[in-house]
Design a protein around this motif. Sequence first.
Motif, PDB file in Angstrom:
ATOM      1  N   SER A 328       0.822  -1.211   0.000  1.00 18.14           N
ATOM      2  CA  SER A 328       0.000   0.000   0.000  1.00 18.14           C
ATOM      3  C   SER A 328       0.856   1.262   0.000  1.00 18.14           C
ATOM      4  O   SER A 328       0.503   2.264  -0.625  1.00 18.14           O
ATOM      5  CB  SER A 328      -0.937  -0.005   1.216  1.00 18.14           C
ATOM      6  OG  SER A 328      -0.211  -0.004   2.427  1.00 18.14           O
ATOM      7  N   THR A 329       2.015   1.219   0.689  1.00 20.12           N
ATOM      8  CA  THR A 329       2.907   2.387   0.697  1.00 20.12           C
ATOM      9  C   THR A 329       3.481   2.654  -0.690  1.00 20.12           C
ATOM     10  O   THR A 329       3.494   3.797  -1.167  1.00 20.12           O
ATOM     11  CB  THR A 329       4.052   2.164   1.699  1.00 20.12           C
ATOM     12  OG1 THR A 329       3.510   1.910   2.996  1.00 20.12           O
ATOM     13  CG2 THR A 329       4.957   3.386   1.765  1.00 20.12           C
ATOM     14  N   SER A 331       2.368   1.466  -3.686  1.00 21.68           N
ATOM     15  CA  SER A 331       1.353   1.739  -4.710  1.00 21.68           C
ATOM     16  C   SER A 331       0.721   3.112  -4.559  1.00 21.68           C
ATOM     17  O   SER A 331       0.216   3.672  -5.534  1.00 21.68           O
ATOM     18  CB  SER A 331       0.266   0.668  -4.651  1.00 21.68           C
ATOM     19  OG  SER A 331      -0.392   0.678  -3.393  1.00 21.68           O
ATOM     20  N   SER A 332       0.755   3.692  -3.364  1.00 22.82           N
ATOM     21  CA  SER A 332       0.180   5.020  -3.144  1.00 22.82           C
ATOM     22  C   SER A 332       1.165   6.144  -3.410  1.00 22.82           C
ATOM     23  O   SER A 332       0.776   7.319  -3.435  1.00 22.82           O
ATOM     24  CB  SER A 332      -0.330   5.143  -1.696  1.00 22.82           C
ATOM     25  OG  SER A 332      -1.302   4.161  -1.412  1.00 22.82           O
ATOM     26  N   SER A 333       2.426   5.807  -3.589  1.00 20.42           N
ATOM     27  CA  SER A 333       3.460   6.832  -3.749  1.00 20.42           C
ATOM     28  C   SER A 333       3.512   7.360  -5.179  1.00 20.42           C
ATOM     29  O   SER A 333       3.323   6.612  -6.144  1.00 20.42           O
ATOM     30  CB  SER A 333       4.824   6.244  -3.363  1.00 20.42           C
ATOM     31  OG  SER A 333       5.847   7.183  -3.577  1.00 20.42           O
ATOM     32  N   LYS A 334       3.777   8.667  -5.304  1.00 23.77           N
ATOM     33  CA  LYS A 334       3.962   9.284  -6.617  1.00 23.77           C
ATOM     34  C   LYS A 334       5.389   9.072  -7.131  1.00 23.77           C
ATOM     35  O   LYS A 334       5.633   9.178  -8.335  1.00 23.77           O
ATOM     36  CB  LYS A 334       3.663  10.782  -6.527  1.00 23.77           C
ATOM     37  CG  LYS A 334       2.207  11.100  -6.168  1.00 23.77           C
ATOM     38  CD  LYS A 334       1.997  12.593  -6.061  1.00 23.77           C
ATOM     39  CE  LYS A 334       0.539  12.925  -5.702  1.00 23.77           C
ATOM     40  NZ  LYS A 334       0.328  14.395  -5.560  1.00 23.77           N
ATOM     41  N   GLN A 427      -3.075   4.960   2.183  1.00 27.52           N
ATOM     42  CA  GLN A 427      -4.024   5.305   1.123  1.00 27.52           C
ATOM     43  C   GLN A 427      -3.609   6.524   0.303  1.00 27.52           C
ATOM     44  O   GLN A 427      -4.192   6.783  -0.743  1.00 27.52           O
ATOM     45  CB  GLN A 427      -5.411   5.587   1.720  1.00 27.52           C
ATOM     46  CG  GLN A 427      -6.008   4.427   2.488  1.00 27.52           C
ATOM     47  CD  GLN A 427      -7.428   4.710   2.934  1.00 27.52           C
ATOM     48  OE1 GLN A 427      -8.341   3.947   2.686  1.00 27.52           O
ATOM     49  NE2 GLN A 427      -7.644   5.847   3.605  1.00 27.52           N
ATOM     50  N   ARG A 428      -2.626   7.280   0.772  1.00 26.54           N
ATOM     51  CA  ARG A 428      -2.206   8.506   0.088  1.00 26.54           C
ATOM     52  C   ARG A 428      -0.676   8.544  -0.016  1.00 26.54           C
ATOM     53  O   ARG A 428       0.026   7.852   0.714  1.00 26.54           O
ATOM     54  CB  ARG A 428      -2.686   9.753   0.852  1.00 26.54           C
ATOM     55  CG  ARG A 428      -4.196   9.875   0.990  1.00 26.54           C
ATOM     56  CD  ARG A 428      -4.836  10.350  -0.299  1.00 26.54           C
ATOM     57  NE  ARG A 428      -6.250  10.582  -0.119  1.00 26.54           N
ATOM     58  CZ  ARG A 428      -7.209   9.669  -0.242  1.00 26.54           C
ATOM     59  NH1 ARG A 428      -6.868   8.418  -0.545  1.00 26.54           N
ATOM     60  NH2 ARG A 428      -8.478   9.964  -0.061  1.00 26.54           N
ATOM     61  N   ASP A 429      -0.203   9.396  -0.898  1.00 17.69           N
ATOM     62  CA  ASP A 429       1.240   9.617  -1.024  1.00 17.69           C
ATOM     63  C   ASP A 429       1.756  10.309   0.234  1.00 17.69           C
ATOM     64  O   ASP A 429       1.185  11.311   0.689  1.00 17.69           O
ATOM     65  CB  ASP A 429       1.512  10.478  -2.262  1.00 17.69           C
ATOM     66  CG  ASP A 429       2.975  10.808  -2.404  1.00 17.69           C
ATOM     67  OD1 ASP A 429       3.799   9.872  -2.404  1.00 17.69           O
ATOM     68  OD2 ASP A 429       3.302  12.012  -2.477  1.00 17.69           O
ATOM     69  N   ALA A 558      -4.705   9.581   5.143  1.00 16.79           N
ATOM     70  CA  ALA A 558      -3.530   9.093   4.420  1.00 16.79           C
ATOM     71  C   ALA A 558      -3.168   7.686   4.882  1.00 16.79           C
ATOM     72  O   ALA A 558      -2.775   6.842   4.074  1.00 16.79           O
ATOM     73  CB  ALA A 558      -2.352  10.040   4.639  1.00 16.79           C
ATOM     74  N   HIS A 584      -5.330  -4.835  -0.989  1.00 22.73           N
ATOM     75  CA  HIS A 584      -3.874  -4.926  -1.121  1.00 22.73           C
ATOM     76  C   HIS A 584      -3.357  -6.353  -0.908  1.00 22.73           C
ATOM     77  O   HIS A 584      -2.144  -6.560  -0.866  1.00 22.73           O
ATOM     78  CB  HIS A 584      -3.195  -3.984  -0.124  1.00 22.73           C
ATOM     79  CG  HIS A 584      -3.503  -2.536  -0.362  1.00 22.73           C
ATOM     80  ND1 HIS A 584      -2.950  -1.815  -1.401  1.00 22.73           N
ATOM     81  CD2 HIS A 584      -4.341  -1.683   0.293  1.00 22.73           C
ATOM     82  CE1 HIS A 584      -3.399  -0.566  -1.362  1.00 22.73           C
ATOM     83  NE2 HIS A 584      -4.243  -0.461  -0.352  1.00 22.73           N
TER      84      HIS A 584
END
Length: 599
Positions: A328-329, A331-334, A427-429, A558, A584
């Motif tokens: 999850s970390t 896949s959520s990262s830009k 869930q967020r970057d 997040a 996930h």
Amino acid sequence: MNQIRRWQRILFLSLLSISVLAPLVFVSNRLKTITPVGRREFIEELSNFRYRTNDLRLNAVQHEDGQGLKGPRLILYKDGEEFNSSVSDVKEKTIHLPNIDGNNHKYSEEKLIDSQQTTRSSDYKDQSLTVNQLANKTEFKPPLSKGEKNTKVQSDRATDVKIKEIRDKIIQAKAYLNFAPPGSNSQIVKELRTRMRELERAVGDVTKDKDLSKGALRRLKPLEATLYKASRVFNNCPAIATKLRAMNYNTEELVQAQKNQASYLMHLAARTTPKGQHCLSMRLTSEYFALDPEKRQMPNQEKYNDPSLNHYVVFSDNVLASAVVANSTISSSKEPEKIVFHVVTDSLNYPAISMWFLLNIQSVAAIQIQNIDDMDVLPSDYDQLLMKQNSNDRRFISTLNHARFYLPDIFPGLNKMVLFDHDVVVQRDLSRLWSIDMKGKVVGAVETCKEGEPSFHSMSTFINFSDEWVSGKFSPKACTWAFGMNLVDLEEWRRRKLTSTYIKYMNLGTKRPLWKAGSLPIGWLTFYRQTLALDKRWHVTGLGRESGIKTVDIEKAAVIHYDGIMKPWLDIGIDKYKRYWNIHVPYYHSYLQQCNIHA
């Protein structure tokens, strides 16, 4: 010949007279020997004899007497609900009872009426019983406004009205059976048992009116008629009131015992490893040791100690939990190429977790698996120190749970990290965390000291402020904060020597009870006044317990945290929160399917 016929007629008439007179003599003798209550019951049996043909074929049910009931607190609760009788046209009457002395009085109908008239003027206004609530058939009709009649809310409330009425009738029947003398086998007792059992079998486990069978509704009316007859027989109101209170008291005790048992089983389930996850760990461990040593190496190892990258760490002994945090970390990262994810585990789970990430490598991000047992950062007597916390829950005294206090020693080449618990989902970057000014603080965390919020925790709940040393050094009104997602300044940590502070407090806690077992209370004390408050949208807690957290807060967060015992990988997890974790988990993976792990 005529003489013979005359004697035959005389004999026939004599036998006929005996057959007519004998029942009358028998009835008169029985009426002389029974009580007024029994006389009325016997007369009713004779008058209703034609209805008993079906009852004679039914087997008697073992009598449920009222022995063993504990004496309750002598409290009568007022009932504000409105009831309308549908069995008789008798209007609702309220009798006021004197103080109940527990004696087994018996009243005839005339005495009961006289008692009602004389006690209305008594001073015991707070002890009242409604005759219809104890005797007659009752039907609950909640007051409705005109505007509510066609609304969906009113429709939902009406879906179980008939079920509640039937349950009340069954409870009333059981109460009357308790009023009967022990060993009583009269017709009214037999009929009550039979009608009650018939209705119980017809209703079963139904909870909605729409699921009721026609047979259940048909059996309700005979029970109502039997209850009405029972109300005429069992009319000792003081004894009835005492029995009802005793039944209520024992029911409350039974409910509390069931709650305690359910709580124990929930905590027991939280401590165990699901069969599917145990199977998964065994398969992965077997595959790991079957690999050649050179194939056990993770890629991108040159990034492990690069302080310019974004480093995340989780301490875990759970394969799927650590995988979800990492997946999850990333896949959520830009910018996943800047991520270095560290998983610290123990020697028992190191092969399984390593094999999982070898099979499911995120090629862009770097992942490092470390074995805490191979490091020299922990004291040699650390396990014995943890055992002195006197906790039966291994989660609170595990090495991995407290190893977070040695972060600067585990990662000596890094300056800043984000620390995760293994029961979180990103869930967020999170890249903006690295630009936050720590203002000289060591830990960045979301506060949990606002009363009324699901995440609220108080210092005094976990820490013993009756101890002189604790009360002199810390304030019970200090704001608490949450583990789960924390931004950590390792340089400031080393400068303030907080690991030594932690060890000092741990040694004090083994000598006397200063706080509850676990890493959270001692974390509050170790980082006392060294915490920077983060926006609450960074970290939302409460998904591992019935906290009432709002869906909108979960969606905006997040990081969401399944703190509590209802973890998402357990059967006791809360279904409405599991979906955030399940997305996930690669349930299509062959190992998960072979180990029967499903969403």
